[in-house]
Design a protein around this motif. Structure first.
Motif, mmCIF file in Angstrom:
data_model
loop_
_atom_site.group_PDB
_atom_site.id
_atom_site.type_symbol
_atom_site.label_atom_id
_atom_site.label_comp_id
_atom_site.label_asym_id
_atom_site.label_seq_id
_atom_site.Cartn_x
_atom_site.Cartn_y
_atom_site.Cartn_z
ATOM 1 N N GLY A 44 1.812 0.003 5.868
ATOM 2 C CA GLY A 44 0.498 -0.522 6.469
ATOM 3 C C GLY A 44 -0.663 0.192 6.340
ATOM 4 N N LEU A 45 -0.374 1.674 6.090
ATOM 5 C CA LEU A 45 -1.598 2.565 5.686
ATOM 6 C C LEU A 45 -1.954 2.239 4.337
ATOM 7 N N GLN A 46 -1.052 2.174 3.385
ATOM 8 C CA GLN A 46 -1.252 1.843 2.022
ATOM 9 C C GLN A 46 -1.967 0.513 1.659
ATOM 10 N N LEU A 47 -1.899 -0.567 2.668
ATOM 11 C CA LEU A 47 -2.246 -1.743 2.511
ATOM 12 C C LEU A 47 -3.837 -1.632 3.137
ATOM 13 N N ALA A 48 -4.176 -0.779 4.235
ATOM 14 C CA ALA A 48 -5.413 -0.579 4.662
ATOM 15 C C ALA A 48 -6.336 0.278 3.678
ATOM 16 N N LEU A 49 -5.541 1.085 3.002
ATOM 17 C CA LEU A 49 -6.375 2.030 2.210
ATOM 18 C C LEU A 49 -6.904 1.126 0.714
ATOM 19 N N LEU A 50 -6.223 0.230 0.547
ATOM 20 C CA LEU A 50 -6.249 -0.571 -0.485
ATOM 21 C C LEU A 50 -7.517 -1.535 -0.043
ATOM 22 N N LEU A 51 -7.332 -2.142 1.150
ATOM 23 C CA LEU A 51 -8.602 -3.003 1.370
ATOM 24 C C LEU A 51 -9.743 -2.287 1.694
ATOM 25 N N PHE A 52 -9.676 -1.115 2.103
ATOM 26 C CA PHE A 52 -10.729 -0.189 2.252
ATOM 27 C C PHE A 52 -11.628 0.077 0.841
ATOM 28 N N LEU A 53 -10.779 0.422 0.192
ATOM 29 C CA LEU A 53 -11.183 0.822 -1.292
ATOM 30 C C LEU A 53 -12.055 -0.623 -1.933
ATOM 31 N N ILE A 54 -11.603 -1.572 -1.778
ATOM 32 C CA ILE A 54 -12.059 -2.916 -2.354
ATOM 33 C C ILE A 54 -13.329 -3.262 -1.639
ATOM 34 N N LEU A 55 -13.284 -3.016 -0.274
ATOM 35 C CA LEU A 55 -14.542 -3.092 0.508
ATOM 36 C C LEU A 55 -15.747 -2.127 0.090
ATOM 37 N N ALA A 56 -15.186 -0.686 -0.099
ATOM 38 C CA ALA A 56 -16.236 0.300 -0.417
ATOM 39 C C ALA A 56 -16.782 0.026 -1.750
ATOM 40 N N PHE A 57 -16.037 -0.547 -2.805
ATOM 41 C CA PHE A 57 -16.386 -1.048 -4.116
ATOM 42 C C PHE A 57 -17.397 -1.998 -4.077
ATOM 43 N N THR A 58 -17.059 -3.062 -3.256
ATOM 44 C CA THR A 58 -18.178 -4.344 -3.202
ATOM 45 C C THR A 58 -19.310 -4.099 -2.456
#
Length: 69
Positions: A44-58
Motif C-alpha cells: 500500500g505504501l509503495q502504491l501511494a508513493l507511486l501515485l504521489f510521484l505521478i502527481l508531483a511530476f504532473t
C-alpha cells in the motif's frame, strides 16, 4: 524541499514495513497473520508513493534530469 522530504519518509516507511514483515516471517510463531499485514502495508505504501510521484511530476513539483550530463 517538502516533496523530497515526503519521498524520503515514504521510502523509510516502506523499508520499515519490509523489515517488520521479514521479522514476522522468520521469528513469529503465532498465527496472527502479522507478516501478511506488514507486507500488505508495504504494498500500500509503495502504491501511494507511486501515485504521489505521478502527481508531483504532473504538477511540476519534481522534474526529471539527465544523468551524467
Amino acid at each position: 524541499m517538502l516533496v523530497n522530504l515526503l519521498i524520503v519518509v515514504f521510502l523509510l516507511a516502506i523499508l520499515g514495513s519490509l523489515f517488520a514483515g521479514g521479522y514476522f516471517v522468520v521469528r513469529d510463531p503465532s498465527s496472527k497473520r502479522r507478516a501478511f499485514w506488514a507486507l500488505s502495508w508495504r504494498v500500500g505504501l509503495q502504491l501511494a508513493l507511486l501515485l504521489f510521484l505521478i502527481l508531483a511530476f504532473t504538477m511540476g513539483w519534481i522534474k526529471p534530469h539527465a544523468l551524467g550530463g
